[in-house]
Design a protein around this motif. Structure first.
Motif, mmCIF file in Angstrom:
data_model
loop_
_atom_site.group_PDB
_atom_site.id
_atom_site.type_symbol
_atom_site.label_atom_id
_atom_site.label_comp_id
_atom_site.label_asym_id
_atom_site.label_seq_id
_atom_site.Cartn_x
_atom_site.Cartn_y
_atom_site.Cartn_z
ATOM 1 N N ASN A 1 0.651 -1.601 0.095
ATOM 2 C CA ASN A 1 0.266 0.219 0.068
ATOM 3 C C ASN A 1 1.125 1.517 -0.108
ATOM 4 N N ARG A 2 1.958 1.325 0.225
ATOM 5 C CA ARG A 2 3.044 2.294 0.546
ATOM 6 C C ARG A 2 4.005 1.763 -0.311
ATOM 7 N N ASP A 3 4.525 3.498 -0.928
ATOM 8 C CA ASP A 3 5.954 2.971 -1.355
ATOM 9 C C ASP A 3 7.313 1.974 -0.858
ATOM 10 N N LEU A 4 7.322 0.746 -0.848
ATOM 11 C CA LEU A 4 8.849 0.442 0.058
ATOM 12 C C LEU A 4 9.473 -0.034 -1.173
ATOM 13 N N VAL A 5 10.871 0.003 -0.880
ATOM 14 C CA VAL A 5 11.733 -1.097 -1.630
ATOM 15 C C VAL A 5 12.688 -2.339 -0.560
ATOM 16 N N ILE A 6 12.520 -3.094 -1.550
ATOM 17 C CA ILE A 6 13.068 -4.043 -0.096
ATOM 18 C C ILE A 6 14.146 -4.616 -0.772
ATOM 19 N N ILE A 7 14.912 -4.704 -0.284
ATOM 20 C CA ILE A 7 16.210 -4.921 -0.450
ATOM 21 C C ILE A 7 16.390 -6.264 -0.083
ATOM 22 N N ASP A 8 16.913 -7.836 -0.726
ATOM 23 C CA ASP A 8 17.499 -8.723 -0.217
ATOM 24 C C ASP A 8 18.668 -8.745 -0.245
ATOM 25 N N THR A 9 18.782 -8.759 1.080
ATOM 26 C CA THR A 9 20.761 -9.504 1.745
ATOM 27 C C THR A 9 21.137 -10.928 1.601
ATOM 28 N N PRO A 10 22.352 -11.086 1.615
ATOM 29 C CA PRO A 10 22.213 -11.938 1.543
ATOM 30 C C PRO A 10 22.880 -12.868 3.122
ATOM 31 N N GLY A 11 22.017 -14.047 2.934
ATOM 32 C CA GLY A 11 22.109 -14.831 4.336
ATOM 33 C C GLY A 11 22.721 -14.680 5.184
ATOM 34 N N LEU A 12 22.251 -14.283 6.720
ATOM 35 C CA LEU A 12 23.760 -14.342 7.842
ATOM 36 C C LEU A 12 23.868 -15.904 8.191
ATOM 37 N N ASP A 13 23.195 -17.151 7.778
ATOM 38 C CA ASP A 13 23.547 -17.903 7.764
ATOM 39 C C ASP A 13 24.253 -18.911 7.063
ATOM 40 N N ALA A 14 24.593 -18.551 5.529
ATOM 41 C CA ALA A 14 24.932 -19.192 4.701
ATOM 42 C C ALA A 14 26.738 -20.045 5.297
ATOM 43 N N TYR A 15 26.225 -21.108 4.699
ATOM 44 C CA TYR A 15 27.549 -21.176 5.090
ATOM 45 C C TYR A 15 28.223 -21.621 4.498
ATOM 46 N N GLY A 16 29.771 -21.501 5.390
ATOM 47 C CA GLY A 16 31.114 -21.155 4.583
ATOM 48 C C GLY A 16 30.918 -19.832 3.976
ATOM 49 N N LEU A 17 30.258 -18.848 4.202
ATOM 50 C CA LEU A 17 29.960 -17.753 4.016
ATOM 51 C C LEU A 17 29.369 -16.428 4.758
ATOM 52 N N ASP A 18 30.746 -16.101 5.331
ATOM 53 C CA ASP A 18 30.902 -15.324 6.408
ATOM 54 C C ASP A 18 30.802 -13.369 5.902
ATOM 55 N N GLN A 19 31.102 -13.986 4.799
ATOM 56 C CA GLN A 19 30.887 -12.723 3.971
ATOM 57 C C GLN A 19 29.797 -11.691 3.914
ATOM 58 N N HIS A 20 28.845 -12.847 3.826
ATOM 59 C CA HIS A 20 27.429 -12.421 3.434
ATOM 60 C C HIS A 20 26.866 -11.620 5.179
ATOM 61 N N LYS A 21 27.678 -12.766 5.918
ATOM 62 C CA LYS A 21 26.717 -11.797 7.519
ATOM 63 C C LYS A 21 27.814 -10.270 7.518
ATOM 64 N N GLU A 22 29.041 -10.001 7.287
ATOM 65 C CA GLU A 22 29.700 -8.720 7.255
ATOM 66 C C GLU A 22 28.343 -7.929 6.466
ATOM 67 N N VAL A 23 28.450 -8.540 5.373
ATOM 68 C CA VAL A 23 27.462 -7.280 4.125
ATOM 69 C C VAL A 23 26.898 -6.714 4.627
ATOM 70 N N THR A 24 25.452 -7.528 5.584
ATOM 71 C CA THR A 24 24.537 -7.559 5.647
ATOM 72 C C THR A 24 24.434 -6.898 7.128
ATOM 73 N N MET A 25 25.359 -6.900 7.659
ATOM 74 C CA MET A 25 25.197 -6.459 9.624
ATOM 75 C C MET A 25 25.788 -5.009 8.822
ATOM 76 N N LYS A 26 26.859 -5.389 8.316
ATOM 77 C CA LYS A 26 28.208 -3.694 8.643
ATOM 78 C C LYS A 26 27.063 -2.388 7.394
ATOM 79 N N LEU A 27 27.322 -3.657 6.363
ATOM 80 C CA LEU A 27 26.505 -2.487 4.875
ATOM 81 C C LEU A 27 25.456 -1.590 4.946
ATOM 82 N N VAL A 28 23.930 -3.014 5.349
ATOM 83 C CA VAL A 28 23.106 -2.563 5.012
ATOM 84 C C VAL A 28 21.479 -2.179 5.400
ATOM 85 N N LEU A 29 22.588 -3.093 6.915
ATOM 86 C CA LEU A 29 21.393 -2.912 8.270
ATOM 87 C C LEU A 29 21.093 -1.511 8.539
#
Length: 192
Positions: free
Chosen positions: A6-34
């Motif tokens: 009902n409103r203008d929303l922009v949804i950003i799909d971040t990398p998963g926080l618990d992706a196995y072996g991909l700690d960079q996903h958590k770092e990108v999500t936690m430090k840059l996006v959120l």
């Protein structure tokens, strides 16, 4: 296909926080996006075992002025528990149990925005009528409406921080240019 917010929303799909072996996903999500978003939409599987760790991450980055909505997907994967005596647990009872599991996790959060987060159960596979996506749209709309003032205040704070950083960078650049100009004048004076 007919799903609309009902409103203008922009949804950003971040990398998963618990992706196995991909700690960079958590770092990108936690430090840059959120830190830059107005609302956190935490999407989890209805049967997910990693909710506690992920909600702990979210509790650390969200603020009381940044609402959280928890979405449990795949409610279509729930099946009644049946024994020889009949139905032990109905679909609705199991669905309620999964919802209560996440709500118990939320109750232990440090921040009110996490403790008070709405939990919406959806199915991305089910028909529109069975998906509960209309309810998700209603909850998101309500969160945007309730937090619009907070969003403006947060944007102003972010803007002020950017202006301060730019002013500091310009001051350094001005000093560098001034020092280079002085060095050039000193060199010209020495050559004269």
């Amino acid at each position: 296909p007919g799903f609309k917010f009902n409103r203008d929303l922009v949804i950003i799909d971040t990398p998963g926080l618990d992706a196995y072996g991909l700690d960079q996903h958590k770092e990108v999500t936690m430090k840059l996006v959120l830190p830059t978003v107005d609302m956190v939409l935490f999407l989890t599987n209805v049967k997910c075992d990693s909710d506690a760790a992920n909600l702990g991450f979210i509790d650390s980055v969200t603020t009381d002025s940044k609402p959280l909505v928890v979405v449990q997907n795949k409610i279509d994967s729930i099946e009644e528990k049946i024994s020889r005596q009949g139905v032990v647990k109905t679909f609705e009872e199991i669905k309620r149990d999964h919802r209560q599991r996440v709500m118990r996790l939320l109750e232990n959060a440090r921040k009110a925005s996490v403790r008070n987060a709405p939990v919406v159960q959806v199915s991305a596979r089910a028909s529109w009528k069975e998906s509960n996506l209309a309810e998700l749209g209603r909850v998101l709309d309500e969160q945007v409406r309730m937090n619009s003032g907070n969003r403006v205040a947060r944007r102003m704070t972010q803007f002020q921080q950017i202006v301060k950083e730019m002013a500091a960078a310009l001051a350094i650049k001005r000093q560098e240019v001034s020092a280079a100009g002085q060095a050039r004048r000193d060199e010209e004076a020495r050559l004269d």
